[in-house]
Design an enzyme around this catalytic site. Structure first.
Site, short mmCIF file in Angstrom:
data_model
loop_
_atom_site.label_atom_id
_atom_site.label_comp_id
_atom_site.label_asym_id
_atom_site.label_seq_id
_atom_site.Cartn_x
_atom_site.Cartn_y
_atom_site.Cartn_z
N GLY A 272 1.35 -0.98 -0.45
CA GLY A 272 0.08 -0.27 0.05
C GLY A 272 0.83 1.16 0.14
N ASN A 276 9.12 5.43 3.93
CA ASN A 276 10.87 6.05 4.18
C ASN A 276 11.10 7.26 4.66
OD1 ASN A 276 11.34 3.69 2.28
ND2 ASN A 276 9.59 5.16 0.88
N GLU A 307 1.68 6.30 7.30
CA GLU A 307 2.68 6.21 7.25
C GLU A 307 3.30 7.52 7.78
OE1 GLU A 307 3.82 4.27 5.02
OE2 GLU A 307 2.16 2.87 5.06
#
Length: 856
Positions: A272, A276, A307
């Protein structure tokens, strides 16, 4: 490849021996474009690593997977690559206290989404590159120490083709033809990143002033392929990004530590998204080419926030080894929904979590491969398979229970102390539990043992004794599976519901209580008016399978659509689905409930989940002799709701897609064809390009659309997305020759990219084509051991899971699976796990079919 599968013991030994001071990585990517003369494309990678050794004279190794190594030097001494490099590791002998390793290699571009992936856009011929490493694929791009607890600062530089832009974790600038990037904070190898190509790039900025008067400025960027630029709603991406940054700053009290914040939507992505720092990567399907429902926008916002939470949980503070993967993924999964509700327009995100996300966890937790949230990860193959419903969704569900257990304030204060205490370091389970114990005043040891260190899901059932139309006693019964008998402490809300004169089901009493052991009396509900429905996990505070007493189940059969609270309704649907999977409720009864009440479902995400479950109920859990009848009922009901839905509404769109997926009779297929041709229309329904492919899929699968029709559609949509749809439709056609070709392309050849492997598999196995694909069951078991050894782990996983003969749902397939398992006891544990999981799904389907047949 020998040495490719790093073990936990090896990683611990290396971490005890080495500490890394910094990396300089130089990549020359100019070979990505131009003629490759038929040879596999490679790029030059030069890595310089500065590191310390605690035991001078000791030996260790660096990780690198590359076709060839040009030169290796250690502390100024040239080493013979043929002697020290075995294809996966570089042997390092006689280390000094202070060391410098320089590795000059030719690394390979990837077509599997692992390492440095190279994509050629069929629309305009442009080339796009991006990296994806988790858990251990940075070694396909540069030499390093590939384990999460050997963190270091990184400096990247990239030579790219003229006219390209390159991005990495740090801010970059183009100097004398070279993109040079600012040094990162100490981070793990698997979250470094490079993106390069002629991407469409949009910028914005974020600013926040803190209580001490300091101001944080974060440059924002978002990018996608040029072909997707007309569909790219970057403004909404930036809106959610800013809302998330505000939310996490308010709750975490630790400023975002990684400088800029770029978000790249990239093609042929296996995941998905990936966290980073400074350069988050997403699958480009989050850019919507056609009309989608709000559930899709909510899902994208959830992923953006998931994220972003990783910037703290995972990037700033990282687990020492993959055993504690939950320290980042469970928290990010919880925080994605927590932030969605707290910061964005998606205030009902906990409903989606209860209905959709937890379904993933419940399935995973009942497989033979289930494991504690804190898992036993022996090696990298184990780690790859543990990015699963336990680590993500069950872990997030347990954190929701933890918040109810210790209180939200104590939970967030624990997080704040955790970040400050362990910034840029690595942690284990005890590090987090200690701060939560400090802030909550509770003993976290017993909680951790019950919730994090045991596997399996409990079932909670209400037991109601009535006297004179009042509750004499209400108890909650707790059960566990024989394989995982742990009974856990649950903080739950028990809700009592009654029918109104208008037919609504409304809550009139609610009590929060702690459930422990096999039977817990809820004393505070004694004397309450007799309920029509008892909901034992009201408000979804804990992680459990909800069961119903007989009276409550009877109420739901007649009045499920009358539940006025959307979360309660979603919880009941989820409970009924779990009962269907457990062969307690016949599949045809679940389908009947959907046909009767789904039209009254206000939450679009729940409706779409019901559609997905209904397909599984019909294709996998219904008795074979009833499937044709059930399919006709579903198609009829779907078309009825499509015509009744408000013109132009997202419910209309959802029912249109569901109707297409259920269509099999000639009149229904004719309607789909007419909608495609424009000779028929439904008021308000815009048949855009994505919907055209949704209609064309069943036409291809039922032999109405041939290769020429599919080719004409590709001509309309000659894009990367169109190509994936075309490949899926071609493989779906009902022809023995088509199936043979699709099988050969995936199993006998390794030329397809990861995205086209996925599309081919999706088309190959159609529920209406069981007889056509029956011969491939035997071929599957003959091929998978070889495939696992020859292919990358990602492609191996896709093939082993995707081509398992699940639709050959008969005892003979179960016996063939058992025979393979018995004959391959020494096969790779990760491969055996995938086959065991597929076997369990098949056995569950056969039990459900038997239960459904009894109902008939």
């Amino acid at each position: 490849m020998p040495g490719e599968n790093l073990s936990r013991d090896e990683a611990r030994e290396r971490a005890a021996l080495l500490s890394v001071e910094g990396y300089d990585v130089s990549l020359d990517l100019r070979s990505a474009v131009g003629d490759a003369d038929g040879e596999p494309r490679t790029f030059r990678s030069v890595t310089t690593i500065r590191f310390r050794c605690n035991e001078p004279g000791a030996s260790s190794f660096a990780d690198l997977i590359a076709p060839s190594v040009t030169a290796v030097s250690l502390n100024g001494k040239d080493l013979d690559p043929s002697e020290v490099f075995d294809g996966a590791r570089i042997a390092l002998e006689d280390l000094a206290a202070e060391n410098e390793l320089v590795v000059d290699a030719q690394c390979a571009y990837s077509r599997t989404g692992e390492g440095l992936h190279r994509f050629v856009d069929p629309e305009d011929g442009e080339v796009y590159l991006y990296t994806q490493y988790e858990p251990a694929d940075s070694r396909r791009v540069f030499a390093g120490f590939e384990q999460p607890d050997l963190k270091a600062p990184f400096r990247f530089e990239v030579r790219a083709p003229e006219g390209w832009t390159a991005w990495s974790n740090g801010a970059g600038e183009l100097t004398d033809g070279v993109w040079k990037f600012a040094e990162t904070k100490p981070i793990s190898t698997y979250i470094t990143c490079v993106v390069a190509g002629p991407y469409h790039y949009v910028t914005d900025s974020y600013s926040r002033t803190f209580a001490d008067g300091t101001t944080l400025e974060i440059p924002l960027g978002a990018m996608c392929r040029k072909g997707l630029a007309p569909h790219f709603d970057a403004d909404d991406v930036f809106l959610v990004t800013k809302q998330g940054l505000d939310f996490f700053h308010e709750n975490f009290d630790y400023p975002y530590p990684f400088g800029k914040y770029d978000q790249a939507f990239v093609p042929e992505y296996n995941l998905g998204a990936m966290e980073n720092p400074g350069l988050v990567t997403f699958r480009e399907e989050y850019i919507f080419r056609g009309k989608v429902t709000q559930a899709s926008y909510e899902a994208r916002a959830n992923v953006i926030l998931h994220e972003m939470a990783h910037m703290w949980f995972g990037d700033l503070v990282t687990m020492a080894w993959w055993d504690d993967l939950w320290l980042k993924e469970s928290f990010a999964d919880f925080m994605g929904t927590f932030g969605n509700v707290g910061a964005t327009r998606f205030k009902d995100a906990w409903i989606t979590f209860a209905n959709r996300r937890k379904a993933w966890a419940y399935r995973a937790d009942q497989l033979p491969s289930t494991h504690p949230i804190t898992a036993d990860i022996r090696d990298l193959q184990d780690a790859k398979l543990n990015f699963d419903g336990i680590t993500y969704a069950k872990g997030a569900s347990v954190l929701k229970q933890l918040v109810a257990y210790v209180g939200q304030d104590a939970f967030l204060e624990g997080a704040r102390r955790y970040f400050k205490r362990h910034a840029y370091g690595n942690t284990r389970l005890g590090d987090l539990l200690s701060v939560l114990g400090e802030t909550s005043g509770r003993d976290m040891t017993a909680w951790s043992r019950s919730w994090l260190q045991t596997a399996g899901v409990n079932a909670l059932t209400p037991q109601v004794l009535l006297a004179d139309s009042r509750v004499a006693e209400l108890a909650v019964l707790q059960e566990a599976a024989e394989s995982h008998p742990e009974l856990r402490p649950h903080r739950v809300a028990v809700g009592l519901y009654r029918l109104t004169e208008g037919g609504a089901l409304e809550r009139y009493a609610r009590v929060e209580t702690d459930v422990e052991g096999p039977r817990t009396v809820v004393a505070d509900l004694a004397g309450a008016e007799a309920p029509d429905l008892v909901l034992v996990n009201d408000d979804d505070l804990t992680y459990c399978k909800i069961r119903f007493d007989a009276a409550s189940l009877d109420t739901l059969r007649e009045h499920l659509g009358g539940l006025t609270d959307p979360l309660a309704r979603a919880l009941c649907w989820s409970a009924l689905w779990n009962m269907t999977r457990d062969a307690l409720l016949p599949a045809r009864d679940f389908i009947a409930l959907v046909l009767r009440f789904a039209s009254r479902e206000s939450d679009i995400g729940v409706l779409q989940m019901l559609h997905a479950w209904t397909h599984t109920a019909l294709d996998r859990y219904a008795a074979p002799g009833w499937r044709e009848t059930g399919g006709a009922l579903l198609a009829e009901g779907a078309l009825r709701q499509l015509r009744a839905a408000d013109a132009g509404s997202e419910h209309q769109l959802a029912w249109a897609r569901f109707f297409a997926s259920t269509a099999s009779a000639e009149p229904d297929l004719a309607l789909l064809k007419d909608l495609l041709d424009g000779t028929a229309s439904i008021e308000g329904l815009e048949v855009d390009q994505e919907l055209r492919w949704a209609f064309l899929g069943p036409l291809a699968a039922h032999g109405v659309a041939d290769e020429s029709v599919i080719a004409a559609e590709l001509a309309r949509d000659d894009t990367a997305s169109g190509k994936r749809h075309q490949v899926r439709c071609l493989a779906a056609r009902p022809s023995a020759a088509v199936k043979a070709q699709a099988w050969a392309q995936v199993v006998e050849s390794d030329t397809l990219s990861n995205a086209l492997v996925e599309a081919t598999i999706a088309g190959f196995d159609q529920p209406s084509q069981r007889e056509l694909t029956a011969p491939y069951a035997e071929k599957y078991f003959a091929a998978i051991d070889r495939l696992w050894q020859e292919r990358s782990i990602q492609i191996g996983m896709d093939i082993v899971s995707g081509l398992f003969p699940a639709l050959q749902d008969r005892p003979g397939t179960l016996a063939a699976t058992d025979a393979w398992l018995a004959a391959h006891e020494e096969a790779a544990p990760a491969l055996r796990r995938l086959v065991l999981e597929a076997r369990d799904d098949l056995a569950r389907a056969l039990r459900a079919q038997e239960r459904d047949a009894q109902a008939g």
